[in-house]
Design a protein around this motif. Sequence first.
Motif, mmCIF file in Angstrom:
data_model
loop_
_atom_site.group_PDB
_atom_site.id
_atom_site.type_symbol
_atom_site.label_atom_id
_atom_site.label_comp_id
_atom_site.label_asym_id
_atom_site.label_seq_id
_atom_site.Cartn_x
_atom_site.Cartn_y
_atom_site.Cartn_z
ATOM 1 N N MET A 157 0.864 -1.160 0.000
ATOM 2 C CA MET A 157 0.000 0.000 0.000
ATOM 3 C C MET A 157 0.910 1.222 0.000
ATOM 4 O O MET A 157 1.937 1.230 0.658
ATOM 5 N N ARG A 158 0.479 2.232 -0.718
ATOM 6 C CA ARG A 158 1.285 3.441 -0.811
ATOM 7 C C ARG A 158 0.379 4.659 -0.890
ATOM 8 O O ARG A 158 -0.610 4.663 -1.621
ATOM 9 N N LEU A 159 0.733 5.711 -0.136
ATOM 10 C CA LEU A 159 0.039 6.991 -0.185
ATOM 11 C C LEU A 159 1.060 8.098 -0.352
ATOM 12 O O LEU A 159 2.114 8.072 0.283
ATOM 13 N N TYR A 160 0.740 9.048 -1.196
ATOM 14 C CA TYR A 160 1.568 10.245 -1.347
ATOM 15 C C TYR A 160 0.672 11.426 -1.014
ATOM 16 O O TYR A 160 -0.349 11.641 -1.664
ATOM 17 N N LEU A 161 1.052 12.184 0.021
ATOM 18 C CA LEU A 161 0.276 13.336 0.466
ATOM 19 C C LEU A 161 1.122 14.582 0.310
ATOM 20 O O LEU A 161 2.352 14.531 0.411
ATOM 21 N N GLN A 162 0.461 15.705 0.071
ATOM 22 C CA GLN A 162 1.177 16.952 -0.166
ATOM 23 C C GLN A 162 0.364 18.123 0.373
ATOM 24 O O GLN A 162 -0.858 18.089 0.392
ATOM 25 N N THR A 163 1.069 19.176 0.794
ATOM 26 C CA THR A 163 0.396 20.400 1.213
ATOM 27 C C THR A 163 0.135 21.258 -0.009
ATOM 28 O O THR A 163 0.770 21.090 -1.049
ATOM 29 N N ALA A 164 -0.788 22.189 0.123
ATOM 30 C CA ALA A 164 -1.033 23.143 -0.956
ATOM 31 C C ALA A 164 0.191 24.057 -1.055
ATOM 32 O O ALA A 164 0.641 24.585 -0.043
ATOM 33 N N PRO A 165 0.747 24.234 -2.243
ATOM 34 C CA PRO A 165 1.962 25.042 -2.368
ATOM 35 C C PRO A 165 1.695 26.520 -2.097
ATOM 36 O O PRO A 165 0.697 27.075 -2.533
ATOM 37 N N ALA A 166 2.599 27.140 -1.336
ATOM 38 C CA ALA A 166 2.540 28.584 -1.130
ATOM 39 C C ALA A 166 3.113 29.257 -2.380
ATOM 40 O O ALA A 166 3.656 28.600 -3.266
ATOM 41 N N THR A 167 3.006 30.548 -2.457
ATOM 42 C CA THR A 167 3.417 31.262 -3.673
ATOM 43 C C THR A 167 4.888 31.078 -4.007
ATOM 44 O O THR A 167 5.237 30.877 -5.159
ATOM 45 N N SER A 168 5.778 31.152 -3.014
ATOM 46 C CA SER A 168 7.206 31.087 -3.327
ATOM 47 C C SER A 168 7.899 29.872 -2.716
ATOM 48 O O SER A 168 9.095 29.686 -2.922
ATOM 49 N N GLU A 169 7.195 29.061 -1.976
ATOM 50 C CA GLU A 169 7.800 27.914 -1.312
ATOM 51 C C GLU A 169 7.413 26.612 -2.006
ATOM 52 O O GLU A 169 6.326 26.483 -2.540
ATOM 53 N N ALA A 170 8.338 25.668 -1.970
ATOM 54 C CA ALA A 170 8.042 24.335 -2.498
ATOM 55 C C ALA A 170 7.096 23.627 -1.528
ATOM 56 O O ALA A 170 7.188 23.821 -0.317
ATOM 57 N N PRO A 171 6.187 22.817 -2.041
ATOM 58 C CA PRO A 171 5.248 22.119 -1.148
ATOM 59 C C PRO A 171 5.950 21.041 -0.322
ATOM 60 O O PRO A 171 6.944 20.457 -0.747
ATOM 61 N N ARG A 172 5.409 20.784 0.848
ATOM 62 C CA ARG A 172 5.883 19.687 1.689
ATOM 63 C C ARG A 172 5.133 18.420 1.284
ATOM 64 O O ARG A 172 4.013 18.488 0.795
ATOM 65 N N TYR A 173 5.780 17.276 1.498
ATOM 66 C CA TYR A 173 5.134 16.012 1.143
ATOM 67 C C TYR A 173 5.387 14.965 2.216
ATOM 68 O O TYR A 173 6.322 15.070 3.008
ATOM 69 N N VAL A 174 4.538 13.960 2.215
ATOM 70 C CA VAL A 174 4.692 12.770 3.050
ATOM 71 C C VAL A 174 4.329 11.578 2.185
ATOM 72 O O VAL A 174 3.315 11.592 1.494
ATOM 73 N N GLN A 175 5.168 10.566 2.211
ATOM 74 C CA GLN A 175 4.871 9.320 1.510
ATOM 75 C C GLN A 175 4.854 8.203 2.551
ATOM 76 O O GLN A 175 5.795 8.062 3.330
ATOM 77 N N ILE A 176 3.773 7.434 2.567
ATOM 78 C CA ILE A 176 3.614 6.334 3.520
ATOM 79 C C ILE A 176 3.487 5.047 2.707
ATOM 80 O O ILE A 176 2.616 4.941 1.841
ATOM 81 N N VAL A 177 4.361 4.086 2.988
ATOM 82 C CA VAL A 177 4.388 2.831 2.233
ATOM 83 C C VAL A 177 4.359 1.665 3.214
ATOM 84 O O VAL A 177 5.104 1.652 4.192
ATOM 85 N N LEU A 178 3.509 0.696 2.939
ATOM 86 C CA LEU A 178 3.421 -0.520 3.744
ATOM 87 C C LEU A 178 3.726 -1.700 2.832
ATOM 88 O O LEU A 178 3.052 -1.896 1.820
ATOM 89 N N GLU A 179 4.758 -2.486 3.194
ATOM 90 C CA GLU A 179 5.175 -3.624 2.364
ATOM 91 C C GLU A 179 5.338 -4.864 3.231
ATOM 92 O O GLU A 179 5.777 -4.770 4.374
ATOM 93 N N GLN A 180 5.047 -6.008 2.641
ATOM 94 C CA GLN A 180 5.291 -7.271 3.327
ATOM 95 C C GLN A 180 6.694 -7.744 2.964
ATOM 96 O O GLN A 180 7.093 -7.672 1.797
ATOM 97 N N ASP A 181 7.435 -8.230 3.960
ATOM 98 C CA ASP A 181 8.783 -8.713 3.668
ATOM 99 C C ASP A 181 8.761 -10.201 3.333
ATOM 100 O O ASP A 181 7.713 -10.845 3.356
#
Length: 86
Positions: free
Chosen positions: A1-25
């Motif tokens: 399972m994988r999720l990629y989340l991001q904040t709304a970008p501000a005018t001059s700043e790059a957006p922040r992100y979070v990626q959450i991944v769940l894998e079976q070994d």
Amino acid sequence: MRLYLQTAPATSEAPRYVQIVLEQDLLGGWTLYRESGVQGGKATLKREQFLERDDAIAAFEKARDAQIKRGFRVMFSQGLEGPYGR
């Protein structure tokens, strides 16, 4: 399972992100990866291991919910049942 989340970008700043991944070994355990940072910048990666699938999914959902409460929006999802659970 994988999720990629991001904040709304501000005018001059790059957006922040979070990626959450769940894998079976290969041994039947589960690994939860949480990567976060600024788009195009440095990132932080945290890893957590679980023996049981239900515990791993609960941790995945908790991490997802915490980021959504902080204002992140789901941009991409891939996985078993979709981004919102079973």
